[in-house]
Design a protein around this motif. Structure first.
Motif, PDB file in Angstrom:
ATOM      1  N   TYR A  17       0.824  -1.211   0.000  1.00 49.87           N
ATOM      2  CA  TYR A  17       0.000   0.000   0.000  1.00 49.87           C
ATOM      3  C   TYR A  17       0.858   1.262   0.000  1.00 49.87           C
ATOM      4  N   ARG A  18       1.971   1.235   0.720  1.00 47.80           N
ATOM      5  CA  ARG A  18       2.863   2.407   0.723  1.00 47.80           C
ATOM      6  C   ARG A  18       3.454   2.628  -0.663  1.00 47.80           C
ATOM      7  N   GLN A  19       3.791   1.547  -1.343  1.00 47.66           N
ATOM      8  CA  GLN A  19       4.302   1.677  -2.705  1.00 47.66           C
ATOM      9  C   GLN A  19       3.233   2.251  -3.639  1.00 47.66           C
ATOM     10  N   ILE A  20       2.007   1.744  -3.506  1.00 47.28           N
ATOM     11  CA  ILE A  20       0.926   2.279  -4.343  1.00 47.28           C
ATOM     12  C   ILE A  20       0.701   3.750  -4.043  1.00 47.28           C
ATOM     13  N   TYR A  21       0.743   4.103  -2.757  1.00 52.05           N
ATOM     14  CA  TYR A  21       0.538   5.510  -2.396  1.00 52.05           C
ATOM     15  C   TYR A  21       1.624   6.395  -2.997  1.00 52.05           C
ATOM     16  N   SER A  22       2.846   5.882  -3.107  1.00 51.16           N
ATOM     17  CA  SER A  22       3.915   6.680  -3.715  1.00 51.16           C
ATOM     18  C   SER A  22       3.585   7.042  -5.162  1.00 51.16           C
ATOM     19  N   GLN A  23       2.728   6.235  -5.788  1.00 52.16           N
ATOM     20  CA  GLN A  23       2.331   6.496  -7.175  1.00 52.16           C
ATOM     21  C   GLN A  23       1.128   7.435  -7.279  1.00 52.16           C
ATOM     22  N   VAL A  24       0.324   7.530  -6.229  1.00 51.70           N
ATOM     23  CA  VAL A  24      -0.917   8.297  -6.321  1.00 51.70           C
ATOM     24  C   VAL A  24      -0.835   9.661  -5.636  1.00 51.70           C
ATOM     25  N   MET A  25       0.264   9.932  -4.972  1.00 53.04           N
ATOM     26  CA  MET A  25       0.388  11.229  -4.291  1.00 53.04           C
ATOM     27  C   MET A  25       0.167  12.379  -5.269  1.00 53.04           C
ATOM     28  N   GLY A  26      -0.716  13.305  -4.863  1.00 53.40           N
ATOM     29  CA  GLY A  26      -1.020  14.454  -5.710  1.00 53.40           C
ATOM     30  C   GLY A  26      -2.043  14.166  -6.790  1.00 53.40           C
ATOM     31  N   LEU A  27      -2.520  12.908  -6.882  1.00 57.29           N
ATOM     32  CA  LEU A  27      -3.473  12.536  -7.928  1.00 57.29           C
ATOM     33  C   LEU A  27      -4.806  12.057  -7.335  1.00 57.29           C
ATOM     34  N   GLN A  28      -5.003  12.306  -6.025  1.00 53.25           N
ATOM     35  CA  GLN A  28      -6.282  11.970  -5.420  1.00 53.25           C
ATOM     36  C   GLN A  28      -7.319  13.047  -5.770  1.00 53.25           C
ATOM     37  N   TRP A  29      -8.569  12.710  -5.572  1.00 52.77           N
ATOM     38  CA  TRP A  29      -9.668  13.605  -5.958  1.00 52.77           C
ATOM     39  C   TRP A  29      -9.529  14.981  -5.311  1.00 52.77           C
ATOM     40  N   LYS A  30      -9.133  15.012  -4.053  1.00 51.18           N
ATOM     41  CA  LYS A  30      -9.013  16.283  -3.337  1.00 51.18           C
ATOM     42  C   LYS A  30      -7.930  17.166  -3.951  1.00 51.18           C
ATOM     43  N   ASP A  31      -6.989  16.562  -4.703  1.00 55.53           N
ATOM     44  CA  ASP A  31      -5.917  17.300  -5.361  1.00 55.53           C
ATOM     45  C   ASP A  31      -6.289  17.723  -6.777  1.00 55.53           C
ATOM     46  N   GLY A  32      -7.533  17.438  -7.183  1.00 59.99           N
ATOM     47  CA  GLY A  32      -7.905  17.656  -8.578  1.00 59.99           C
ATOM     48  C   GLY A  32      -7.469  16.508  -9.456  1.00 59.99           C
ATOM     49  N   GLY A  33      -7.085  15.394  -8.833  1.00 60.94           N
ATOM     50  CA  GLY A  33      -6.682  14.210  -9.579  1.00 60.94           C
ATOM     51  C   GLY A  33      -7.857  13.308  -9.883  1.00 60.94           C
ATOM     52  N   PRO A  34      -7.608  12.181 -10.557  1.00 60.60           N
ATOM     53  CA  PRO A  34      -8.715  11.339 -11.021  1.00 60.60           C
ATOM     54  C   PRO A  34      -9.220  10.317 -10.015  1.00 60.60           C
ATOM     55  N   ILE A  35      -8.474  10.027  -8.928  1.00 63.40           N
ATOM     56  CA  ILE A  35      -8.840   8.903  -8.073  1.00 63.40           C
ATOM     57  C   ILE A  35     -10.003   9.296  -7.166  1.00 63.40           C
ATOM     58  N   ILE A  36     -11.151   8.714  -7.446  1.00 63.03           N
ATOM     59  CA  ILE A  36     -12.365   9.070  -6.718  1.00 63.03           C
ATOM     60  C   ILE A  36     -12.663   8.075  -5.592  1.00 63.03           C
ATOM     61  N   ALA A  37     -12.132   6.855  -5.694  1.00 63.53           N
ATOM     62  CA  ALA A  37     -12.410   5.832  -4.683  1.00 63.53           C
ATOM     63  C   ALA A  37     -11.405   4.703  -4.836  1.00 63.53           C
ATOM     64  N   CYS A  38     -11.375   3.816  -3.840  1.00 66.57           N
ATOM     65  CA  CYS A  38     -10.604   2.586  -4.006  1.00 66.57           C
ATOM     66  C   CYS A  38     -11.346   1.433  -3.359  1.00 66.57           C
ATOM     67  N   GLN A  39     -11.049   0.241  -3.859  1.00 68.57           N
ATOM     68  CA  GLN A  39     -11.645  -1.001  -3.342  1.00 68.57           C
ATOM     69  C   GLN A  39     -10.580  -1.786  -2.608  1.00 68.57           C
ATOM     70  N   PHE A  40     -10.971  -2.404  -1.492  1.00 71.73           N
ATOM     71  CA  PHE A  40     -10.072  -3.247  -0.713  1.00 71.73           C
ATOM     72  C   PHE A  40     -10.415  -4.716  -0.928  1.00 71.73           C
ATOM     73  N   ASP A  41      -9.380  -5.492  -1.232  1.00 71.82           N
ATOM     74  CA  ASP A  41      -9.499  -6.922  -1.480  1.00 71.82           C
ATOM     75  C   ASP A  41     -10.593  -7.160  -2.534  1.00 71.82           C
ATOM     76  N   ASN A  42     -11.075  -8.396  -2.646  1.00 73.07           N
ATOM     77  CA  ASN A  42     -12.056  -8.697  -3.687  1.00 73.07           C
ATOM     78  C   ASN A  42     -12.737 -10.023  -3.361  1.00 73.07           C
ATOM     79  N   GLU A  43     -14.061 -10.051  -3.483  1.00 69.96           N
ATOM     80  CA  GLU A  43     -14.833 -11.276  -3.270  1.00 69.96           C
ATOM     81  C   GLU A  43     -14.438 -11.963  -1.957  1.00 69.96           C
ATOM     82  N   TYR A  44     -14.401 -11.158  -0.916  1.00 67.55           N
ATOM     83  CA  TYR A  44     -13.990 -11.644   0.408  1.00 67.55           C
ATOM     84  C   TYR A  44     -15.225 -12.037   1.203  1.00 67.55           C
ATOM     85  N   ARG A  45     -15.163 -13.188   1.876  1.00 66.54           N
ATOM     86  CA  ARG A  45     -16.344 -13.675   2.594  1.00 66.54           C
ATOM     87  C   ARG A  45     -16.146 -13.776   4.100  1.00 66.54           C
TER      88      ARG A  45
END
Length: 684
Positions: free
Chosen positions: A156-184
Motif C-alpha cells: 500500500y505504501r508503494q501504491i501511495y507513492s504512485q498516487v500522491m497528488g493525484l487523489q480527488w481532493k488534489d484535482g486528480g482522477p482517483i475518486i475511490a478505491c476497493q479493498f481486497d475482492n470477493e472476500y467472505r
C-alpha cells in the motif's frame, strides 16, 4: 481521515457528504441511499474496467478516449501485486506497470478512476495477484496475520507513492478505491485494510468492496460501499453443459441485488441474500459481464444481447451505477521470473482454471487490442441515456409487476419493471434470455404512473425502455437515447411499431427513423438501433489499403495428446511439451503493415487452440471458441516480416465446453489469414 467528512441524517436516510478542493476532477462528491451526487447533481455513472498493466503504455490514452466514446464515465482498474512486486522487495513501476503515468493519462482525459488495490484481486491473474513469495512466508493470507499485513502495508505504501497528488481532493482522477475482492470473512479484515490505507495517506471521497459473497461479520455502515455484479455465463463453471449454472437469473428483473453465480469455483454455493443493512446503500454494480474470458475447459461465446440485456435489467431493477467487467480487454505482461502470470490449476492460489498465457481479451466491448466487439455499439445508446437522463432517473424507485422468481427459460409472461417518481417514469422490458428463445408476447398491457399503453405485441428478443410522462410525451414505444442542444434523440425498437403520444393530445403513429439530421416531429429525432449505436461518433477515416499475407505449413502435428483433468478436476490446457507436437505454420507479412499502418492480423483456423510467436517469443494465444485469433501488428518490432503459428488439433471427444459457434471439426488447419483494420476505432 484527512479532509472534511460529515454524516447527515435526512428523512431517515444516512447521507455522506464530502467537500474537496475544486479542480478539473475535484467537484464535491457525496452519496445517499439512491445515488452518487457529484457537483450537487445526481449522476448514474457507467464504470468500465481496464487493467493498465495489461496494456502497453503508449495505448493508454487511446484506450481511455475510446472508453469515453463508448459512454464510460468512471474507469476501474486493478493494481496487481505480482505485476509490481513479483520478486520480494523489487518494485516495478516502469513501462506498462507505471501506475502514476496511467493515472496522469486519466487526469489529462478527465476520467475518474476507482483503484482496486487488493491485496487479493483475482482478475484471472496468477494467484489472484498475490506473489508466489508471499505463500512461502507461512502466514495466513487475506487475514489479520501480522506477517501478511506487514507485506500488505509495504504494498500500500508503494501504491501511495504512485498516487500522491493525484487523489480527488488534489484535482486528480482517483475518486475511490476497493479493498481486497470477493472476500467472505469478517469485515474486521477489510476495516484493517482501510485504516492502513488512511494512515498511509489515502483520502478519497468513498471506498468500496464487492457485495458478494456475504461477509461473516459486516463492516460499520458507511465505511465501504458494496458493489454487485452478474454475468451471462462463467468460464469457471466446472460443468461442460451449455447453460450450466444459474446465470439465467441475470435476465430477470428482481429486487435482489447480488448474484449467486459469480466465482462458484472459489465461493461454492451462495444463498440469495445480501448483508444486513446493505440495502441502505445505493445500488451499484462493478462486475456486469461486458464479455467473458475463455478457460481451456469452458469457452463461452458472449452475444451483444447478453451484455445489453443484463445492463438494462440491472438499471430497471434500481441500479444507479453500471460497472462492466471487463470493458476493455488486455494482454498479460511478461514475467520477470520466467513463470507465466495467468491463472492455472497448478498455481498456489486460485488454482481452478487454465486461462490463456497471454490473451485477456474477455470479449469485452473493447477487446485486447482496442478493437470493438459488437456490444460496444449495442451498449452505447443505454450509456448516452444514463448520462443525459441520469439526474431524472436516479431518484426513481423500482417496482416489479411481473414475477421475480423464474426458472431457466420460463416463458409464461413478459419480464418487465417500472422505475418512477411522482407521475413520470420508465417502463423496462426484457423479452430475452441467453440461449433461450422466448416467445413474442401478444396483447400486453403495460401501466406506469397512471398511464396504460395500448395493447402491444412484444417481439421475441425485445429489450426496451419506454418513457412515461417524460419530455412532453405521455408515452412512447421508442427509447430515449440523448438530449443535446434541445434535440431529443430516440431509438426505434426492432419489431415494435413506433408510436409517440404527446401530452398535448396528439398521437404520432408508425414513425420511421429519419436519422440524426431530420426530426420526425418538432425537436424529436428517431434513429435506428444501428444509428443510435454510432450517435455522436466521428466517421472512420481509415484508408482501405490491402496487404497480402502468405501462409506456409512447416510441420505436421505430432501424435494427439492425452487430455487429462488437472487438480481442479477440469480439462488441463496443453503443456509446453504438448506445444512441441503442434502443427507449425509460417505467416509472412509486409513490413509496411507493421511500421506504417494501424492493422490487425486476423487468423481463422481449425483446431483446439493456437499460439503465435515472433522470433521465438510467445506473443499471443487463443482457445478456439468461434471468434478469430487477433493480433495488433503495431506491437511487433519494426522490420518484422515473419511470424510462427502453432495449432494443436481439435479432439471432438475432449471434456471441454465448446459453444455453438466453435468449429468442432477434428484436426487442424488454417482457413484464412488477413490483415485488417476492421473493428478499430479512429485514433483521436
Amino acid at each position: 481521515m484527512q479532509g472534511s467528512l460529515r454524516l447527515i441524517i435526512a428523512a431517515g436516510v444516512a447521507m455522506m457528504t464530502f467537500t474537496s478542493v475544486q479542480g478539473k476532477l475535484g467537484d464535491p462528491v457525496g452519496w445517499d441511499q439512491q445515488s452518487l451526487i457529484i457537483g450537487g447533481r445526481r449522476v448514474v455513472p457507467v464504470m468500465g474496467e481496464v487493467h493498465y498493466s495489461r496494456l502497453p503504455a503508449d495505448e493508454w490514452a487511446s484506450a481511455v478516449r475510446n472508453m469515453k466514446s463508448g459512454g464510460v464515465t468512471i474507469l476501474a482498474t486493478y493494481v496487481f501485486w505480482n505485476h509490481i512486486e513479483e520478486q520480494e522487495g523489487i518494485y516495478r513501476w516502469d513501462g506498462q506497470r507505471d501506475l502514476r503515468r496511467f493515472l496522469e493519462t486519466c487526469r489529462d482525459e478527465q476520467m475518474p478512476v476507482i483503484l482496486r488495490i487488493g491485496p487479493f484481486c483475482h482478475g484471472e491473474v496468477r494467484n489472484g495477484g498475490i506473489p508466489d513469495w508471499v505463500f512461502l512466508k507461512g502466514c495466513k493470507l487475506r487475514s489479520q496475520d501480522p506477517t501478511f499485513l506487514a507485506c500488505v502495508e509495504r504494498l500500500y505504501r508503494q501504491i501511495y507513492s504512485q498516487v500522491m497528488g493525484l487523489q480527488w481532493k488534489d484535482g486528480g482522477p482517483i475518486i475511490a478505491c476497493q479493498f481486497d475482492n470477493e472476500y467472505r470473512g469478517s469485515g474486521d479484515y477489510l476495516m484493517t485494510l482501510k485504516r492502513m490505507a488512511l494512515t498511509i495517506g489515502f483520502d478519497l471521497p468513498f471506498y468500496t468492496r464487492t457485495g458478494w459473497p456475504e461477509l461473516s461479520k459486516p463492516v460499520p455502515f458507511g465505511e465501504l460501499l458494496p458493489l454487485y455484479g452478474d454475468y451471462a455465463d462463467g468460464f469457471w463453471e466446472k460443468s461442460t453443459a451449455e447453460t450450466a449454472g444459474n446465470y439465467y437469473k441475470a435476465f430477470n428483473f428482481k429486487a435482489f441485488r447480488s448474484s449467486t453465480a459469480i466465482g462458484t469455483d472459489l465461493l461454492g454455493l451462495q444463498q440469495e441474500r445480501i448483508g444486513k443493512g446493505d440495502e441502505a446503500y445505493p445500488y451499484f454494480t462493478c462486475e456486469l459481464g461486458g464479455g467473458m474470458a475463455t478457460a481451456y475447459h469452458r469457452r463461452p461465446f458472449i452475444y451483444p444481447e447478453d451484455a445489453y440485456s443484463m445492463a438494462l435489467v440491472k438499471l430497471g431493477s434500481g441500479s444507479n451505477l453500471l460497472g462492466y467487467y471487463m470493458y476493455h480487454g488486455g494482454t498479460n505482461p511478461e514475467s520477470t521470473t520466467g513463470i507465466t502470470l495467468n491463472e492455472t490449476q497448478r498455481t498456489p492460489g486460485t488454482a481452478n482454471n487454465d486461462l490463456p498465457v497471454k490473451t485477456y481479451d474477455f470479449q469485452a466491448p473493447l477487446g485486447e487490442f482496442g478493437q470493438t466487439w459488437p456490444q460496444y455499439y449495442t451498449l452505447r445508446p443505454l450509456h448516452l441515456f444514463m448520462r443525459d437522463y441520469g439526474e431524472q432517473l436516479a431518484p426513481m424507485a423500482a417496482s416489479f409487476p411481473a414475477s421475480q422468481d423464474l426458472k431457466k427459460g420460463e416463458d409464461t409472461g413478459l419480464r418487465w419493471a417500472v422505475r418512477s417518481t411522482g407521475d413520470s417514469g420508465f417502463i423496462f422490458i426484457n423479452n430475452y434470455e441467453r440461449l433461450q428463445n422466448l416467445s413474442a408476447k401478444k396483447g400486453v398491457r403495460l401501466t406506469a404512473c397512471g398511464v396504460t399503453l395500448p395493447p402491444l405485441t412484444i417481439p421475441s428478443g425485445c429489450m426496451a425502455i419506454l418513457p412515461v410522462n417524460i419530455e412532453g410525451m405521455r408515452y412512447a414505444t421508442a427509447q430515449l437515447v440523448a438530449k443535446r442542444d434541445g434535440k431529443i434523440y430516440m431509438m426505434q425498437i426492432k419489431g415494435l411499431p413506433t408510436v409517440i403520444c404527446l401530452q398535448n393530445g396528439k398521437t404520432l403513429k408508425n414513425l420511421r427513423p429519419k436519422g440524426a439530421s431530420q426530426p420526425v416531429y418538432d425537436n424529436i429525432y428517431l434513429l435506428s438501433q444501428e444509428e443510435a449505436g454510432h450517435l455522436f461518433l466521428p466517421l472512420s477515416d481509415h484508408e482501405d489499403i490491402g496487404f497480402e499475407t502468405t501462409v506456409t505449413k512447416l510441420r505436421e502435428p505430432g501424435p494427439l495428446r492425452q487430455i487429462a483433468k488437472g487438480p481442479a478436476k477440469v480439462a488441463e490446457a496443453p503443456s509446453e511439451a504438448d506445444w512441441e507436437q503442434a502443427a507449425v505454420y509460417q505467416i509472412s507479412i509486409p513490413e509496411q503493415a507493421v511500421s506504417q499502418w494501424h492493422r490487425l492480423l486476423r487468423i481463422d483456423y481449425r483446431g483446439d487452440c493456437a499460439r503465435l510467436y515472433c522470433d521465438g517469443r510467445l506473443i499471443a494465444d487463443h482457445f478456439q471458441y468461434g471468434r478469430p485469433m487477433l493480433y495488433g501488428l503495431w506491437r511487433l518490432p519494426a522490420g518484422t516480416t515473419r511470424l510462427e503459428l502453432r495449432i494443436l488439433p481439435m479432439q471432438p471427444d475432449a471434456p471441454v465446453y465448446l459453444p455453438r459457434e466453435a468449429d468442432r471439426t477434428a484436426g487442424e488447419g488454417v482457413k484464412r489469414v488477413e490483415i485488417t483494420y476492421e473493428g478499430l476505432l479512429q485514433d483521436k
